[in-house]
Design an enzyme around this catalytic site. Structure first.
Site, PDB file in Angstrom:
ATOM      1  N   ASP A 121      33.355  32.059  39.724  1.00 21.04           N
ATOM      2  CA  ASP A 121      34.219  32.243  40.889  1.00 21.04           C
ATOM      3  C   ASP A 121      35.515  32.890  40.433  1.00 21.04           C
ATOM      4  O   ASP A 121      36.040  32.521  39.369  1.00 21.04           O
ATOM      5  CB  ASP A 121      34.518  30.878  41.529  1.00 21.04           C
ATOM      6  CG  ASP A 121      34.601  30.964  43.045  1.00 21.04           C
ATOM      7  OD1 ASP A 121      35.077  31.988  43.544  1.00 21.04           O
ATOM      8  OD2 ASP A 121      34.192  29.999  43.721  1.00 21.04           O
ATOM      9  N   HIS A 180      39.764  40.024  43.941  1.00 20.87           N
ATOM     10  CA  HIS A 180      39.688  38.572  44.172  1.00 20.87           C
ATOM     11  C   HIS A 180      38.519  37.946  43.414  1.00 20.87           C
ATOM     12  O   HIS A 180      38.530  36.755  43.134  1.00 20.87           O
ATOM     13  CB  HIS A 180      39.558  38.285  45.669  1.00 20.87           C
ATOM     14  CG  HIS A 180      40.808  38.612  46.432  1.00 20.87           C
ATOM     15  ND1 HIS A 180      41.702  37.660  46.856  1.00 20.87           N
ATOM     16  CD2 HIS A 180      41.330  39.800  46.833  1.00 20.87           C
ATOM     17  CE1 HIS A 180      42.709  38.234  47.485  1.00 20.87           C
ATOM     18  NE2 HIS A 180      42.512  39.544  47.491  1.00 20.87           N
TER      19      HIS A 180
END
Ligand code: ADP
Length: 465
Positions: free
Chosen positions: A364, A156
């Site tokens: 991110d 992720h």
């Protein structure tokens, strides 16, 4: 149909399915309901006398299996290595990395023990999907128990550039453990390429154009699967909550001023100090916005046991005081700083009320807040997304105002531009982004990953046959 086994650091319990559950938890529950299966991971409990005996809870088609951690294991695996070493490394924060041999050993030990706890429950045709940086060696540990099933892994977070990954002590151990997986999913091309470069340069492996790789005596596939949100559900929440008590209170408190919103876990990767600098720059360089805007930063505390997060908390508290002390009037406070979590329903209403969504992480994997902000907008009067070009979401949300999150002036100028943007341009940009988040949801993401994982299974069977 084979069962699905999901493995993640934390297991979302069956009760966490309502408006409090994140999109990922909902998507995983749905998949398990559909295919039948097991969700395995840490219970979130730490106990000095914890054993590795799994706790099993059956709910319909799904079996939830959790283990507790000993305090020492929690410290080494979760605090020291996963969040003290891998998290900063994977977010390019080399200066914040702490590496200890005890942490690394603990990380490997917990992965091994967790795999040992799960292995006896695995049936021959189960398909296993392991999630995220806490559990990179998990697949390798399962293989040591003779598990030959299809095992997929999804990262992720970003995968760091090869030059940074190389700085990690004993990085080849970690790299080789990736090779236990039949399929490895990344959020972006950039992460995929960084992984492939590490495989080639640091482990003398081979990578091919179709995503196949060979590392040592193992081979697998790596590919890009950008994660999405439950777009329709989130848009529905936003419509439903537009006139709710919380949203009404928020709107009334603005007294007609434009709302700028930031919503993040309190984490140094999210670039919150730089964002506050940008608010300072906006109010300094564009004084016409003084008393005309309110910035609401929602940032619930996270990982409070890790020193860097405590330091960040103090830094932000000081920055809020300095900005408000400098610019506030007796009837206006520019910056509202709230350290608590809200339900997704409430958040959806807040996003919809905000003229600017400010999402400026330094790095991110994806950033789901950016997608949620888009999904929550009113099509007749949408807000403007100001988005870091270093968030995975920037690859898809190209119609956002993309900024360099290290450059406070760049962010301030984008906010200024967003505040002055015509309705036509806002609608055009929003429509472009909404089409993307509607087409690529958390469900399409999940199904694409699982389809590829099943495909590798058929290839393996064909190769054996
Ligand atoms: P990360 O996974 O690094 O925290 P993401 O932006 O990808 O970052 O996902 C964050 C998720 O957490 C989003 O679904 C967001 O709605 C949720 N979230 C963030 N802040 C809050 C908050 N204050 N209250 C409730 N949910 C929050």
């Amino acid at each position: 149909m084979s069962r699905l086994i999901i493995v993640s650091n934390r297991v979302a319990s069956p009760s966490q399915q309502g408006v409090r559950a994140g999109g990922l938890a909902v998507a995983m529950h749905e998949a398990l309901d559909r295919y039948g299966g097991v969700w395995f991971g840490w219970s979130g409990e730490t106990k000095d006398d914890a054993t590795w005996n799994p706790r099993v809870v059956e709910a319909g088609n799904v079996t939830y299996v959790t283990v507790d951690l000993k305090t020492e294991d929690y410290q080494d695996y979760y605090i020291n290595y996963a969040n003290g070493t891998l998290w900063p490394l994977f977010h390019n924060q080399l200066g914040l990395i702490k590496f200890s041999r005890a942490g690394f050993d603990g990380y490997l030990r917990v992965n091994a023990k967790m795999a040992e706890a799960l292995a006896p429950m695995i049936r021959p045709d189960d398909v296993i999907w392991v999630h995220d940086y806490h559990l990179i060696p998990f697949g390798d540990e399962l293989r040591k128990h003779g598990i030959n099933n299809q095992i997929g892994f999804f990262l992720h977070t970003p995968f760091p550039p090869r030059q940074l990954f190389e700085a990690l002590p004993r990085h080849t151990v970690l790299l080789h453990s990736f090779a236990a997986y039949d399929l490895i999913g990344f959020q972006t091309d950039e992460s995929l390429h960084a992984f492939q470069e590490s495989v080639i340069e640091l482990a003398h492996g081979r990578c091919y154009g179709d995503g196949a790789f060979i590392l040592g005596d193992r081979h697998g596939h790596a590919a890009v699967f950008p994660i999405g949100i439950d777009t329709e559900r989130f848009a529905k929440y936003a419509r439903r909550t537009a006139r709710s008590r919380h949203t009404t209170r928020l709107k009334e408190s603005l007294s007609g001023r434009a709302l700028i919103i930031g919503v993040d876990r309190l984490d140094y990767s999210k670039g919150i100090p730089n964002r506050f600098d940008a608010i300072h720059a906006l109010l300094t360089d564009h004084p016409e916005h003084r008393n005309q805007v309110s910035f609401l930063q929602i940032a619930p505390h996270s990982r409070s046991d890790v020193t860097e997060y405590k330091v960040l908390r103090k830094e932000l508290e000081a920055a809020v005081g300095a900005i408000n002390g400098k610019f506030a009037e007796y009837d206006w406070t520019p910056l509202r700083y709230v350290n608590r979590a809200f339900s997704r329903l409430v958040l959806a209403g807040f996003y919809r009320a905000a003229r600017i969504g400010l999402v400026t992480p330094l790095r991110d994997g994806m950033n789901l807040v950016a997608k949620e902000y888009v999904a929550a907008q009113d099509p007749d009067d949408p807000g403007v997304l100001v988005l870091s070009r270093f968030a995975g979401a920037a690859n898809e949300l190209k119609a956002a105002l993309l900024v360099n999150p290290y450059d406070a002036d760049d962010i301030a100028n984008a906010i200024h531009r967003g505040l002055r943007m015509s309705l036509d341009e806002r609608q055009m940009r929003w429509k472009h982004m909404m089409d993307v988040v509607s087409a690529n949801t958390v469900t399409t993401w999940r199904e694409a990953f699982l389809a590829s994982l099943y495909e590798t299974q058929f290839e393996k069977v064909a190769a054996v046959g």
